[in-house]
Design a protein around this motif. Structure first.
Motif, PDB file in Angstrom:
ATOM      1  N   GLU A  78      -9.491 -12.753   5.139  1.00 47.76           N
ATOM      2  CA  GLU A  78      -8.314 -11.923   5.404  1.00 47.76           C
ATOM      3  C   GLU A  78      -7.518 -12.357   6.632  1.00 47.76           C
ATOM      4  O   GLU A  78      -6.975 -11.535   7.376  1.00 47.76           O
ATOM      5  CB  GLU A  78      -8.721 -10.448   5.498  1.00 47.76           C
ATOM      6  CG  GLU A  78      -9.394  -9.976   4.217  1.00 47.76           C
ATOM      7  CD  GLU A  78      -9.602  -8.478   4.109  1.00 47.76           C
ATOM      8  OE1 GLU A  78      -9.118  -7.737   4.983  1.00 47.76           O
ATOM      9  OE2 GLU A  78     -10.242  -8.056   3.132  1.00 47.76           O
TER      10      GLU A  78
ATOM     11  N   GLY B 233      -8.523  -5.015   4.541  1.00 45.62           N
ATOM     12  CA  GLY B 233      -7.312  -4.669   5.284  1.00 45.62           C
ATOM     13  C   GLY B 233      -7.605  -3.662   6.362  1.00 45.62           C
ATOM     14  O   GLY B 233      -8.549  -3.795   7.149  1.00 45.62           O
TER      15      GLY B 233
ATOM     16  N   SER C  70      -0.156  -7.128  -0.564  1.00 43.24           N
ATOM     17  CA  SER C  70      -1.372  -6.404  -0.192  1.00 43.24           C
ATOM     18  C   SER C  70      -1.214  -4.905  -0.404  1.00 43.24           C
ATOM     19  O   SER C  70      -0.189  -4.312  -0.053  1.00 43.24           O
ATOM     20  CB  SER C  70      -1.700  -6.658   1.279  1.00 43.24           C
ATOM     21  OG  SER C  70      -2.667  -5.736   1.746  1.00 43.24           O
TER      22      SER C  70
ATOM     23  N   HIS D 117      -3.122  -5.297   4.748  1.00 40.92           N
ATOM     24  CA  HIS D 117      -3.435  -6.590   5.378  1.00 40.92           C
ATOM     25  C   HIS D 117      -2.346  -7.095   6.310  1.00 40.92           C
ATOM     26  O   HIS D 117      -2.633  -7.805   7.274  1.00 40.92           O
ATOM     27  CB  HIS D 117      -3.647  -7.659   4.294  1.00 40.92           C
ATOM     28  CG  HIS D 117      -4.926  -7.536   3.553  1.00 40.92           C
ATOM     29  ND1 HIS D 117      -4.996  -7.233   2.209  1.00 40.92           N
ATOM     30  CD2 HIS D 117      -6.208  -7.667   3.964  1.00 40.92           C
ATOM     31  CE1 HIS D 117      -6.250  -7.194   1.824  1.00 40.92           C
ATOM     32  NE2 HIS D 117      -7.007  -7.454   2.863  1.00 40.92           N
TER      33      HIS D 117
ATOM     34  N   LYS E 161      -7.704  -6.128  11.292  1.00 33.75           N
ATOM     35  CA  LYS E 161      -7.987  -6.161   9.854  1.00 33.75           C
ATOM     36  C   LYS E 161      -9.434  -6.604   9.626  1.00 33.75           C
ATOM     37  O   LYS E 161     -10.027  -7.314  10.428  1.00 33.75           O
ATOM     38  CB  LYS E 161      -7.037  -7.130   9.141  1.00 33.75           C
ATOM     39  CG  LYS E 161      -5.589  -7.027   9.588  1.00 33.75           C
ATOM     40  CD  LYS E 161      -4.989  -5.656   9.350  1.00 33.75           C
ATOM     41  CE  LYS E 161      -3.707  -5.424  10.112  1.00 33.75           C
ATOM     42  NZ  LYS E 161      -2.763  -6.529  10.176  1.00 33.75           N
TER      43      LYS E 161
ATOM     44  N   THR F 137      -8.439 -12.917   0.123  1.00 30.30           N
ATOM     45  CA  THR F 137      -8.831 -11.556  -0.265  1.00 30.30           C
ATOM     46  C   THR F 137      -9.837 -11.517  -1.410  1.00 30.30           C
ATOM     47  O   THR F 137     -10.136 -10.444  -1.929  1.00 30.30           O
ATOM     48  CB  THR F 137      -7.594 -10.728  -0.663  1.00 30.30           C
ATOM     49  OG1 THR F 137      -6.914 -11.385  -1.749  1.00 30.30           O
ATOM     50  CG2 THR F 137      -6.647 -10.560   0.504  1.00 30.30           C
TER      51      THR F 137
ATOM     52  N   SER G 104       0.850  -1.191   0.000  1.00 30.60           N
ATOM     53  CA  SER G 104       0.000   0.000   0.000  1.00 30.60           C
ATOM     54  C   SER G 104       0.881   1.236   0.000  1.00 30.60           C
ATOM     55  O   SER G 104       2.078   1.161   0.338  1.00 30.60           O
ATOM     56  CB  SER G 104      -0.916   0.011   1.225  1.00 30.60           C
ATOM     57  OG  SER G 104      -0.159   0.281   2.405  1.00 30.60           O
TER      58      SER G 104
ATOM     59  N   ASN H 265      -4.617 -11.960  12.959  1.00 31.75           N
ATOM     60  CA  ASN H 265      -4.560 -10.716  12.174  1.00 31.75           C
ATOM     61  C   ASN H 265      -5.403  -9.602  12.778  1.00 31.75           C
ATOM     62  O   ASN H 265      -6.292  -9.039  12.118  1.00 31.75           O
ATOM     63  CB  ASN H 265      -4.990 -10.977  10.731  1.00 31.75           C
ATOM     64  CG  ASN H 265      -4.232 -10.106   9.746  1.00 31.75           C
ATOM     65  OD1 ASN H 265      -3.285  -9.424  10.109  1.00 31.75           O
ATOM     66  ND2 ASN H 265      -4.635 -10.137   8.496  1.00 31.75           N
TER      67      ASN H 265
END
Length: 530
Positions: free
Chosen positions: A248, A491, A122, A126, A527, A197, A72, A524
């Motif tokens: 995700e 994300g 990602s 993410h 997210k 995703t 990103s 995670n």
């Protein structure tokens, strides 16, 4: 060797020509690059790990930095500036499902959060560690990368979830098959990442999105193993595969994935058609998909994207040659370029081509053969490397994408581009925004917009510019009735906009699923939903 602070392999570049730089200067002004941090400087600032020792885990500073961010623009700015903030406390490379289960138990005992890592591609955050709180363990799946089985009667292949795109295709093609899933991140992204995703490949018109290709597999969760049977169809209640698609990493980690494969096609070619304006071009592609003509790909650029592709992707002489020829044929300033693919058996290809050319002619399309299409095909996974070259000249580039019904496509394209162009008016900064349709359906289309802007004088100012652009365009997408993401996922960057799409009740259901499979909240964190 992968670049630690940019896109792709260090040995590969996609240089900007003088004419391309002149084009950018004319569109948004001359730019100055920001200074990049050196890797050693960043490594020297990595804090001590907060995790206890374990034979499956490395605490190497370089491994932790290389797994700290995705692609990103906020990730990019963090890496380029060297100000990464939180980095993983350790990185594990499991080779079996047993290893993954062992790491879950370890993380629970260590009160650590887990970030699943596929290819690190990602573009919405993410794999960015959440600030504060728990130690972070990143689980890199890249060693679970083999074809585990191929049922040639049912056309089902079973892979380790960490298998990257080129390895998926190489192992299948050795047996005469293809998955046909080619996202732009294909070079590095993984099968597990595609499922997690809800990825879409460039030839989804023939092969389908990942949800059509995903047949089942094994999901390791903190409370046990969830087997996802690979039935061709079932009416036995809700399909559990659907709760894993797009999850995700919040429910667990996929270790084995079954996919629906296809024999390698007899023929495949890519072609280009130019239309005199957007309306005729959009009418043509809508007619193609609603007639269900069996093409493998459609990618339609608007006038801004067509101009940019010809300026950045070809030599000046080729651009000039095309400009003269197309202008003579009636396509000049507002021309729109369509790249389309024809894939399959010889007879199928002939029939599809005949039907497509008829629709193109009815909409004043100018068919130019395979030259441009072949060039696109040869460089389609090279294009992301332009991001490195643009950065080195002082330009930042990002993308946004959505999907909407056909009756709303034109309004959405205009709203997205206008929101971006107007977002930095107060700074007297120009934005170059351009759009293509790349995943088309009888009901509607995806809309994929790229935008370039000049870096600020500092990293902080550049981030502030991006934040304003991202907020403005995301607000425009939601206000005009589009999904916040067609293919990139949620994300962290899209979290503020997910309620508008799912609603409070829908979000509550997703959160309940997360609690069911991950009661301690180690998977995670931060997210998809909070």
């Amino acid at each position: 060797m992968r670049r630690w602070n940019g896109w792709g392999d260090e040995s590969v570049s996609y240089d900007l020509t003088k004419s391309a730089l002149g084009f950018l200067s004319e569109k948004i002004g001359e730019a100055r690059p920001l200074p990049d941090a050196m890797l050693q400087e960043v490594l020297d600032r990595v804090p001590p790990s907060r995790l206890p020792e374990h034979p499956l885990i490395t605490k190497s500073h370089e491994e932790r930095v290389r797994h700290a961010r995705g692609q990103s623009l906020p990730d990019w700015l963090a890496l380029r500036s060297g100000n990464l903030g939180i980095v993983p406390d350790g990185v594990a490379h499991p080779t079996t499902a047993t290893d993954v289960r062992t790491l879950f138990a370890y993380a629970k005992d260590a009160s650590a959060g887990i970030i699943p890592y596929g290819g690190g591609t990602s573009v919405v955050g993410h794999i960015t560690p959440e600030k504060g709180g728990k130690p972070v363990l990143t689980i890199d799946m890249s060693r679970m990368n083999r074809l585990l089985g191929l049922d040639e009667e049912s056309h089902i292949a079973t892979f380790g979830a960490g298998t990257a795109g080129p390895d998926v295709e190489a192992q299948l093609r050795a047996r005469g098959y293809t998955l046909g899933h080619f996202p732009q991140s294909f070079e590095f992204s993984t099968l597990g990442g595609w499922v997690a995703t809800r990825s879409s490949g460039q030839q989804s018109l023939r092969y389908g999105r990942i949800e059509q290709l995903f047949a089942g597999g094994l999901l390791e969760t903190p409370i046990g193993t969830l087997e996802l049977p690979g039935f061709p169809a079932s009416a036995a209640g809700p399909d559990l595969r659907e709760i894993v698609l797009g999850s995700e990493g919040r429910l667990g980690i996929l270790t084995e994935i079954k996919v629906r494969v296809t024999p390698v096609p007899e023929r495949e070619h890519f072609y280009a058609v130019f239309f005199p304006d957007w309306q005729k071009a959009a009418d043509a592609v809508r007619g193609l998909v609603q007639a269900r003509i069996p093409l493998s790909m459609l990618r339609l650029g608007n006038a801004g994207e067509t101009e940019t592709q010809l300026a950045l992707g070809n030599g000046k002489w080729l651009t000039a040659l095309f400009q003269r020829y197309l202008s003579w044929r009636g396509a000049s300033a507002e021309k729109c370029m369509l790249i389309f693919g024809v894939t399959g058996m010889r007879g199928q290809c002939r029939s599809a081509m005949k039907q497509a050319l008829s629709i193109f002619r009815n909409n004043k399309g100018i068919y130019t053969g395979t030259i441009v299409g072949r060039k696109w095909s040869e460089s389609r996974f090279l294009t992301p490397y332009l991001r490195n070259s643009l950065w080195e000249k002082g330009y930042a580039v990002d993308t946004v994408e959505t999907a909407t019904d056909w009756e709303n496509v034109d309004r959405m394209v205009n709203a997205i581009e206008s929101a971006l162009i107007d977002a930095l008016e107060g700074e007297n900064e120009r934005i170059h925004a351009f759009t293509h349709l790349s995943h088309l359906y009888p009901q509607g289309s995806s809309i994929y917009t790229s935008y370039l802007f000049r870096n600020g004088k500092t990293y902080e100012q550049t981030f502030e510019r991006w934040s304003r652009l991202k907020a403005a365009v995301s607000d425009a997408i939601v206000a005009n009735g589009g999904t916040i993401s067609h293919q990139h996922g949620v994300g962290v960057d899209h979290l503020p906009y997910i309620t508008a799409e799912k609603g409070e009740l829908g979000l509550a259901a997703i959160k309940a699923l997360c609690r069911q499979f991950d009661p301690d909240g180690i998977m995670n964190p931060g997210k998809l939903v909070r």
